[in-house]
Design a protein around this motif. Structure first.
Motif, PDB file in Angstrom:
ATOM      1  N   HIS A  59       0.854  -1.184  -0.084  1.00 42.80           N
ATOM      2  CA  HIS A  59       0.024   0.035   0.001  1.00 42.80           C
ATOM      3  C   HIS A  59       0.943   1.295   0.153  1.00 42.80           C
ATOM      4  O   HIS A  59       0.839   2.059   1.001  1.00 42.80           O
ATOM      5  N   ALA A  60       1.666   1.384  -1.202  1.00 40.19           N
ATOM      6  CA  ALA A  60       2.438   2.640  -1.237  1.00 40.19           C
ATOM      7  C   ALA A  60       1.972   3.853  -0.927  1.00 40.19           C
ATOM      8  O   ALA A  60       2.629   4.906  -0.515  1.00 40.19           O
ATOM      9  N   GLN A  61       0.461   4.282  -1.065  1.00 37.30           N
ATOM     10  CA  GLN A  61      -0.056   5.140  -1.054  1.00 37.30           C
ATOM     11  C   GLN A  61      -0.754   5.716   0.484  1.00 37.30           C
ATOM     12  O   GLN A  61      -1.324   6.750   0.890  1.00 37.30           O
ATOM     13  N   VAL A  62      -0.585   4.551   1.326  1.00 43.07           N
ATOM     14  CA  VAL A  62      -0.721   4.749   2.747  1.00 43.07           C
ATOM     15  C   VAL A  62      -0.003   5.530   3.366  1.00 43.07           C
ATOM     16  O   VAL A  62       1.179   5.168   3.513  1.00 43.07           O
ATOM     17  N   PHE A  63      -0.362   6.528   4.423  1.00 42.95           N
ATOM     18  CA  PHE A  63       0.578   7.125   5.397  1.00 42.95           C
ATOM     19  C   PHE A  63       0.615   6.081   6.649  1.00 42.95           C
ATOM     20  O   PHE A  63      -0.361   5.714   7.048  1.00 42.95           O
ATOM     21  N   ILE A  64       1.847   5.734   7.018  1.00 38.75           N
ATOM     22  CA  ILE A  64       2.056   5.122   8.184  1.00 38.75           C
ATOM     23  C   ILE A  64       2.570   5.932   9.359  1.00 38.75           C
ATOM     24  O   ILE A  64       3.619   6.647   9.223  1.00 38.75           O
ATOM     25  N   VAL A  65       1.483   6.161  10.206  1.00 43.09           N
ATOM     26  CA  VAL A  65       1.856   7.226  11.352  1.00 43.09           C
ATOM     27  C   VAL A  65       1.966   6.783  12.842  1.00 43.09           C
ATOM     28  O   VAL A  65       1.106   5.688  13.153  1.00 43.09           O
ATOM     29  N   HIS A  66       2.638   7.187  13.660  1.00 44.20           N
ATOM     30  CA  HIS A  66       2.508   6.846  15.022  1.00 44.20           C
ATOM     31  C   HIS A  66       1.123   7.312  15.441  1.00 44.20           C
ATOM     32  O   HIS A  66       0.367   8.442  15.098  1.00 44.20           O
ATOM     33  N   VAL A  67       0.737   6.664  16.676  1.00 48.06           N
ATOM     34  CA  VAL A  67      -0.566   6.936  17.251  1.00 48.06           C
ATOM     35  C   VAL A  67      -0.482   8.391  17.765  1.00 48.06           C
ATOM     36  O   VAL A  67      -1.589   9.177  17.898  1.00 48.06           O
ATOM     37  N   HIS A  68       0.631   8.782  18.141  1.00 45.46           N
ATOM     38  CA  HIS A  68       0.654  10.306  18.699  1.00 45.46           C
ATOM     39  C   HIS A  68       0.159  11.322  17.503  1.00 45.46           C
ATOM     40  O   HIS A  68      -0.209  12.347  17.951  1.00 45.46           O
ATOM     41  N   TRP A  69       0.227  10.933  16.375  1.00 44.06           N
ATOM     42  CA  TRP A  69      -0.210  11.926  15.201  1.00 44.06           C
ATOM     43  C   TRP A  69      -1.637  11.929  15.458  1.00 44.06           C
ATOM     44  O   TRP A  69      -2.325  13.180  15.191  1.00 44.06           O
ATOM     45  N   LEU A  70      -2.294  10.856  15.682  1.00 43.25           N
ATOM     46  CA  LEU A  70      -3.790  11.102  15.715  1.00 43.25           C
ATOM     47  C   LEU A  70      -4.263  11.804  17.121  1.00 43.25           C
ATOM     48  O   LEU A  70      -5.082  12.424  17.030  1.00 43.25           O
ATOM     49  N   ILE A  71      -3.650  11.434  18.119  1.00 38.83           N
ATOM     50  CA  ILE A  71      -3.830  12.120  19.409  1.00 38.83           C
ATOM     51  C   ILE A  71      -3.418  13.483  19.186  1.00 38.83           C
ATOM     52  O   ILE A  71      -4.341  14.568  19.620  1.00 38.83           O
ATOM     53  N   ASP A  72      -2.586  13.815  18.688  1.00 34.08           N
ATOM     54  CA  ASP A  72      -2.242  15.572  18.347  1.00 34.08           C
ATOM     55  C   ASP A  72      -3.096  16.221  17.574  1.00 34.08           C
ATOM     56  O   ASP A  72      -3.550  17.220  17.607  1.00 34.08           O
ATOM     57  N   CYS A  73      -3.480  15.483  16.253  1.00 35.68           N
ATOM     58  CA  CYS A  73      -4.654  15.823  15.650  1.00 35.68           C
ATOM     59  C   CYS A  73      -5.916  16.262  16.326  1.00 35.68           C
ATOM     60  O   CYS A  73      -6.463  17.490  16.371  1.00 35.68           O
ATOM     61  N   ILE A  74      -6.219  15.367  17.194  1.00 34.25           N
ATOM     62  CA  ILE A  74      -7.517  15.373  18.002  1.00 34.25           C
ATOM     63  C   ILE A  74      -7.244  16.876  18.716  1.00 34.25           C
ATOM     64  O   ILE A  74      -7.981  17.561  19.259  1.00 34.25           O
ATOM     65  N   ARG A  75      -6.076  16.739  19.653  1.00 37.44           N
ATOM     66  CA  ARG A  75      -5.832  17.772  20.532  1.00 37.44           C
ATOM     67  C   ARG A  75      -5.722  19.106  19.859  1.00 37.44           C
ATOM     68  O   ARG A  75      -6.307  19.985  20.487  1.00 37.44           O
ATOM     69  N   GLN A  76      -5.332  19.267  18.738  1.00 39.76           N
ATOM     70  CA  GLN A  76      -5.218  20.735  18.081  1.00 39.76           C
ATOM     71  C   GLN A  76      -6.365  20.690  17.304  1.00 39.76           C
ATOM     72  O   GLN A  76      -6.330  21.973  16.396  1.00 39.76           O
ATOM     73  N   PHE A  77      -7.324  19.960  16.905  1.00 40.19           N
ATOM     74  CA  PHE A  77      -8.305  20.269  16.084  1.00 40.19           C
ATOM     75  C   PHE A  77      -7.918  20.606  14.831  1.00 40.19           C
ATOM     76  O   PHE A  77      -8.766  21.230  14.179  1.00 40.19           O
ATOM     77  N   GLU A  78      -7.152  19.834  14.250  1.00 42.46           N
ATOM     78  CA  GLU A  78      -6.715  20.017  12.883  1.00 42.46           C
ATOM     79  C   GLU A  78      -6.054  18.730  12.364  1.00 42.46           C
ATOM     80  O   GLU A  78      -5.209  17.933  13.134  1.00 42.46           O
ATOM     81  N   HIS A  79      -6.012  18.598  11.145  1.00 43.57           N
ATOM     82  CA  HIS A  79      -5.269  17.472  10.300  1.00 43.57           C
ATOM     83  C   HIS A  79      -3.884  18.044  10.241  1.00 43.57           C
ATOM     84  O   HIS A  79      -3.548  18.812   9.443  1.00 43.57           O
ATOM     85  N   LEU A  80      -3.025  17.322  11.068  1.00 44.05           N
ATOM     86  CA  LEU A  80      -1.619  17.737  11.226  1.00 44.05           C
ATOM     87  C   LEU A  80      -0.805  17.098   9.882  1.00 44.05           C
ATOM     88  O   LEU A  80      -1.276  15.932   9.493  1.00 44.05           O
ATOM     89  N   PRO A  81       0.230  17.569   9.533  1.00 43.12           N
ATOM     90  CA  PRO A  81       1.005  16.922   8.495  1.00 43.12           C
ATOM     91  C   PRO A  81       1.496  15.543   8.844  1.00 43.12           C
ATOM     92  O   PRO A  81       2.223  15.534   9.993  1.00 43.12           O
ATOM     93  N   GLU A  82       1.499  14.555   8.274  1.00 37.53           N
ATOM     94  CA  GLU A  82       2.046  13.001   8.593  1.00 37.53           C
ATOM     95  C   GLU A  82       3.468  13.050   8.683  1.00 37.53           C
ATOM     96  O   GLU A  82       3.828  12.210   9.274  1.00 37.53           O
ATOM     97  N   VAL A  83       4.151  13.809   7.793  1.00 35.31           N
ATOM     98  CA  VAL A  83       5.433  13.518   7.698  1.00 35.31           C
ATOM     99  C   VAL A  83       6.314  13.461   9.141  1.00 35.31           C
ATOM    100  O   VAL A  83       7.503  12.912   9.164  1.00 35.31           O
ATOM    101  N   ALA A  84       5.800  14.259  10.123  1.00 35.60           N
ATOM    102  CA  ALA A  84       6.408  14.171  11.464  1.00 35.60           C
ATOM    103  C   ALA A  84       6.292  13.277  12.178  1.00 35.60           C
ATOM    104  O   ALA A  84       7.074  12.968  13.134  1.00 35.60           O
ATOM    105  N   TYR A  85       5.322  12.213  11.662  1.00 31.70           N
ATOM    106  CA  TYR A  85       4.987  11.442  12.722  1.00 31.70           C
ATOM    107  C   TYR A  85       5.382   9.940  11.825  1.00 31.70           C
ATOM    108  O   TYR A  85       4.660   8.822  12.287  1.00 31.70           O
ATOM    109  N   LEU A  86       5.760   9.970  10.768  1.00 33.02           N
ATOM    110  CA  LEU A  86       6.039   8.684  10.178  1.00 33.02           C
ATOM    111  C   LEU A  86       7.345   7.719  10.752  1.00 33.02           C
ATOM    112  O   LEU A  86       8.160   8.204  11.329  1.00 33.02           O
TER     113      LEU A  86
END
Length: 86
Positions: A59-86
Motif C-alpha cells: 500500500h504505497a499510498q498509505v500514510f503509516i503514522v504513530h498513534v501520537h499523530w492521531l492524538i495530536d490532531c485531536i488535541r489541536q483540532f486539525e489535520h496535522l502533516p503526517e511527515v513528522a509522525y512517520l
C-alpha cells in the motif's frame, strides 16, 4: 480512513469499534476500519508489525503514522502533516 495496528489489545469480540480512541477519532470526523484495503492511514503503536510491513509492501499510498499523530490532531483540532509522525 484510519486503520490501527498494535494500538488496541486483541479483541475477543472481533471488533475494535468499542475502543475509546477509535470512537474519539470517529467523533472528530474520521472513518475507522479494520479493512486494510480501505485505509488511507495506518495508525500504529510500533514499527515492525505485520500490518505495518504489509502496508509498506502493498500500500504505497498509505500514510503509516504513530498513534501520537492521531492524538495530536485531536488535541489541536486539525489535520496535522503526517511527515513528522512517520
Amino acid at each position: 480512513v484510519l486503520c490501527f495496528s498494535g494500538v488496541f489489545p486483541a479483541s475477543s469480540t472481533g471488533t475494535f469499534a468499542h475502543e475509546w480512541l477509535w470512537r474519539l477519532a470517529c467523533d472528530f470526523g474520521a472513518t475507522c476500519t479494520e479493512d486494510t484495503f480501505e485505509m488511507t492511514h495506518l495508525v500504529c503503536a510500533q514499527d515492525g508489525t505485520k500490518k505495518v510491513n504489509d502496508a509498506r509492501t502493498f500500500h504505497a499510498q498509505v500514510f503509516i503514522v504513530h498513534v501520537h499523530w492521531l492524538i495530536d490532531c485531536i488535541r489541536q483540532f486539525e489535520h496535522l502533516p503526517e511527515v513528522a509522525y512517520l
